[in-house]
Motif scaffolding. Structure first.
Motif, PDB file in Angstrom:
ATOM      1  N   ASP A  58       0.803  -1.216   0.118  1.00  0.00           N
ATOM      2  CA  ASP A  58      -0.276   0.193  -0.044  1.00  0.00           C
ATOM      3  C   ASP A  58       0.786   1.189   0.139  1.00  0.00           C
ATOM      4  N   PHE A  91       4.588  13.790 -12.887  1.00  0.00           N
ATOM      5  CA  PHE A  91       3.289  13.145 -12.081  1.00  0.00           C
ATOM      6  C   PHE A  91       3.927  12.635 -10.674  1.00  0.00           C
TER       7      PHE A  91
ATOM      8  N   LEU B  74      -1.376  16.938 -11.066  1.00  0.00           N
ATOM      9  CA  LEU B  74      -2.345  15.984 -11.207  1.00  0.00           C
ATOM     10  C   LEU B  74      -1.770  14.688 -10.211  1.00  0.00           C
ATOM     11  N   GLY B  75      -0.385  14.650 -10.307  1.00  0.00           N
ATOM     12  CA  GLY B  75       0.171  13.513  -9.378  1.00  0.00           C
ATOM     13  C   GLY B  75      -0.097  14.089  -7.913  1.00  0.00           C
ATOM     14  N   GLY B  76      -0.162  15.311  -7.576  1.00  0.00           N
ATOM     15  CA  GLY B  76      -0.392  15.854  -6.267  1.00  0.00           C
ATOM     16  C   GLY B  76      -1.586  15.573  -5.884  1.00  0.00           C
ATOM     17  N   TRP B  78      -3.438  13.081  -6.938  1.00  0.00           N
ATOM     18  CA  TRP B  78      -3.767  11.576  -6.721  1.00  0.00           C
ATOM     19  C   TRP B  78      -3.110  11.270  -5.427  1.00  0.00           C
ATOM     20  N   GLY B  79      -2.216  12.044  -5.013  1.00  0.00           N
ATOM     21  CA  GLY B  79      -1.371  11.779  -3.916  1.00  0.00           C
ATOM     22  C   GLY B  79      -1.892  12.407  -2.564  1.00  0.00           C
ATOM     23  N   GLY B  80      -2.887  13.019  -2.833  1.00  0.00           N
ATOM     24  CA  GLY B  80      -3.825  13.514  -1.807  1.00  0.00           C
ATOM     25  C   GLY B  80      -4.075  15.092  -1.405  1.00  0.00           C
ATOM     26  N   ALA B  81      -3.461  15.650  -2.337  1.00  0.00           N
ATOM     27  CA  ALA B  81      -3.366  17.270  -2.199  1.00  0.00           C
ATOM     28  C   ALA B  81      -4.656  17.900  -2.890  1.00  0.00           C
ATOM     29  N   HIS B 227      -7.090   8.100  -2.738  1.00  0.00           N
ATOM     30  CA  HIS B 227      -5.720   8.312  -3.007  1.00  0.00           C
ATOM     31  C   HIS B 227      -4.634   7.107  -3.243  1.00  0.00           C
ATOM     32  N   ALA B 228      -3.475   7.532  -3.581  1.00  0.00           N
ATOM     33  CA  ALA B 228      -2.187   6.671  -3.330  1.00  0.00           C
ATOM     34  C   ALA B 228      -2.160   6.305  -1.968  1.00  0.00           C
ATOM     35  N   GLY B 229      -1.946   5.284  -1.898  1.00  0.00           N
ATOM     36  CA  GLY B 229      -1.637   4.890  -0.286  1.00  0.00           C
ATOM     37  C   GLY B 229      -2.826   4.440   0.523  1.00  0.00           C
TER      38      GLY B 229
END
Lengths: 305, 386
Positions: A58, A91, B74-76, B78-81, B227-229
């Motif tokens: 995870d 990304f 976009l990465g941010g 999906w990372g939760g920001a 989100h990721a994680g």
């Protein structure tokens, strides 16, 4: 698989499950890669490295660009993001900054990372962004039908260099070393054990880590250049790869069908973007910095180390 | 709806330019990640963010170009920001491919474009409104976005907050179409108490691990995020995908997906569109405007009314989706729509389409570099009312 099992010679090897199935999206198989393509082997090494490194599934995200290797994100059972051509690194950068707890891995091809994405990879290495970049280098654009890449050696034949490639190709480890990467290694798809070890080291290395995995493209690169099948390319790696850890990256260019120097070339400690940023903001803002407590902790760790 | 966090809100009466007010709106909205690249006349937004955010909570990174900036955003996400980027024309052009990725992957994010005059390098320090169609159509393929057009520093603040809320509600990129005049115009900006600022939290999945499908939707056609994680180990792609997020290369999946991406905006146009109307009832002419041009039109409207002309005003705070339901209601009831804009005809084409010949549409074009002369707008109103 059941048919194979009926043949006694497959009895010992044929299984319904791949040993790495727990990290693969088995519901997406069969994959799109050609028979004897090297990407699958590299993915298997990567999956094994995650297990060996003991990282919680995870806590790993995988980001790909576009191309044959760009499809890796779709087959690995992790939080996985298949982005646009060349843009996996920014990304991944955004994701890492938004969630520093994540191990963010970019898995893409030589064209995606070093042609269209070249600007991003040099800056991510310069910043020492804490991500791992895995580059499958097959010397050619596979997905679009065999065009020249910034890695195509002189004088290989591709569909856009039908009279032989003549541009100077990138020496990827040299470029990464010059830009500031903390970890740089190169292996071929034949070196499964060493490649897995390198992935493991790269995943655990703070900062920008880069592993080049040379892999056969039998359908396009080998066929256009009459090099035989993927098997013949693996045989070529067997006969021509020379393990030379710590080689000067300036001297490990890959020529057409020449010796390939493999090994670990760079493993150095540099503060990551995040560490530098915390250090700088804390020294300027002190208690006003919202991560002041974390920054103090980081300093203590540094002193203890 | 939640309330803004007090530490993120600079409550009080300030003297701010539109760029700085936009930054304050983003911070108040909870934006904790900006990736940007310097470009006139937008740079002040990120400069203020870079200065303020380390003592509030969030990250700024200056990327190597605008392509990297939007992609890091976009990465941010999906990372939760909660993420935003800021640019102007040339940078906006570079961002287009990944704005398409944002639309396709339904990534809630905000893109601020402080418009200058183009095409190409054009007039870097001078006003334009010619990126309006690009905001809608700039990336390839069919999709819909939301675009807002502030007319003052005060609205640069409030509409930036609204942009974040809309992006979360509809899971779509939202553009804040500022322009050089408003970006660099300094005025009073009143920032309310945090308790008065409503923030829409991200719509996260409540599915247990193993059951989450990233593009499973209910009746409203809007999927929930992870989100990721978070432990769902899902897949996101810019390829045409099914509800599992898996690529599906067939026209049926394409049809379902693209219709949903467009319809979640089109079908909610009445909810999304913010319009300011004045004296529309009984008007002979409607002056339709947005952004800085609304401010310039004020003098012309008042002068026309002083001359006894029945002129109504319609101001678009939301440019996309276009409030076609409203134009269609009024088409045929007024003689003409007069549309001043700092371009050679963009929103006016939408007005013309919605009028379908029932009312005249009169464009007052301006190629940029300065704003309209109110005299020219007045003349057009007078002509239209004849």
């Amino acid at each position: 698989m059941s048919d194979l099992k009926m043949d006694p010679c497959y009895e010992d090897v044929a299984e319904d499950r791949h040993p790495m199935d727990h990290l693969l999206r088995a519901d997406r198989l069969p994959h799109i890669w050609c028979a004897t393509c090297g990407i699958g082997t590299v993915v298997k090494c990567f999956a094994e490295a995650i297990d060996k490194a003991g990282i919680d599934y995870d806590d790993v995200a995988i980001v790909s660009g576009i191309g044959c290797t760009g499809r890796v994100a779709g087959y690995v059972k992790l939080d996985s993001y298949h982005t646009t051509h060349g843009r996996a690194i920014p990304f991944a950068t955004g994701m890492k900054l938004a969630n520093p707890r994540m191990k963010v891995v970019v898995f893409s091809g030589d064209g995606d990372l070093f042609a269209i994405g070249g600007n991003h990879i040099i800056h991510a290495a310069r910043r020492n962004m804490d991500i791992t970049v895995i580059c499958v280098n097959n010397f050619i654009y596979g997905m679009t039908g065999g065009q020249a890449a910034p890695t195509t050696p002189n004088t290989a034949n591709t569909s856009t260099t039908p009279h032989g490639a003549f541009e100077q190709p990138f020496n990827l480890p040299h470029l990464m070393e010059a830009c500031g990467a903390a970890y740089v290694a190169r292996w071929t798809a034949l070196h499964v054990r060493r490649l897995t070890e390198s992935f493991q080291e790269a995943l655990l290395k703070p900062g920008f880590s880069f592993v080049e995995a040379i892999a056969p493209c039998s359908t396009l690169y080998a066929r256009r250049n009459k090099l035989g099948s993927g098997y013949d390319l693996m045989r070529f790696y067997h006969d021509n790869a020379e393990i030379k850890h710590g080689s000067d990256p300036r001297e490990i260019d890959i020529g057409y069908q020449n010796k390939i120097t493999v090994g670990k070339f760079v493993d150095r400690d540099r503060p990551t973007w995040q560490m530098k940023s915390m250090e700088q903001l804390d020294s300027t803002l002190g208690e006003k910095y919202y991560l002041h407590d974390e920054a103090c902790e980081m300093c203590k760790e540094d002193i203890n180390a | 709806m939640q309330q803004a966090e007090p530490k993120r809100v600079l409550t009080g009466s300030h003297y701010l330019d539109g760029d700085h007010a936009c930054t304050e709106g983003a911070i108040a909205a909870g934006c904790n990640f900006i990736a940007g690249y310097p470009i006139t006349p937008s740079t002040e937004v990120v400069e203020r963010y870079a200065r303020r955010i380390p003592s509030i909570g969030g990250t700024f990174i200056q990327m190597e170009d605008e392509i990297a900036s939007i992609t890091a955003v976009l990465g941010g996400v999906w990372g939760g920001a909660k993420s935003m980027t800021v640019t102007s024309g040339p940078g906006f052009s570079l961002m287009m491919e990944n704005i398409g990725l944002a639309a396709m992957t339904e990534t809630p994010c905000v893109i601020v474009n402080v418009q200058r005059a183009g095409p190409s390098t054009g007039l870097p320090t001078m006003v334009g409104q010619a990126d309006i169609m690009q905001a809608r159509w700039g990336s390839h393929g069919d999709y819909e976005v939301i675009a807002l057009a502030p007319q003052s520093p005060q609205e640069a603040f409030s509409l930036t907050i609204e942009a974040f809320n809309l992006s979360e509600k509809y899971r779509t990129p939202v553009m804040v179409m500022l322009d050089e005049c408003i970006g660099h115009m300094t005025e009073r900006v009143v920032i309310p108490e945090a308790s008065e600022i409503k923030i829409l939290p991200r719509r996260m999945t409540d599915k247990p691990k193993g059951e989450y499908l990233p593009y499973e939707v209910g009746e409203d056609g809007i999927p929930s995020m992870a989100h990721a994680g978070d432990g769902h180990r899902y897949h996101i792609t810019g390829l045409t995908h099914d509800e599992r997020g898996y690529p599906a290369m067939d026209s049926k999946t394409q049809d379902t997906l693209v219709r949903r991406l467009c319809d979640k905006i089109r079908n909610n146009a009445k909810d999304i569109c913010m319009l300011e109307e004045e004296e529309i009832e009984g008007a002979d002419v409607i002056l339709l405007s947005y952004g800085i041009t609304s401010r310039v039109s004020r003098a012309a409207i008042e002068a026309a009314r002083a001359k006894g002309i029945k002129v109504g005003s319609m101001r678009l705070l939301t440019v996309w989706p276009f409030p076609e339901y409203r134009i269609k209601e009024l088409a045929g009831k007024v003689k003409a729509f007069v549309v001043p804009e700092i371009n050679y005809g963009q929103v006016s084409l939408e007005v013309e389409r919605c009028c379908a010949g029932k009312s005249e549409t009169i464009l007052i074009p301006h190629m940029g570099g300065t704003v309209h002369n109110p005299e020219d707008i007045l003349k057009a109103i007078e002509e239209a009312a004849k």
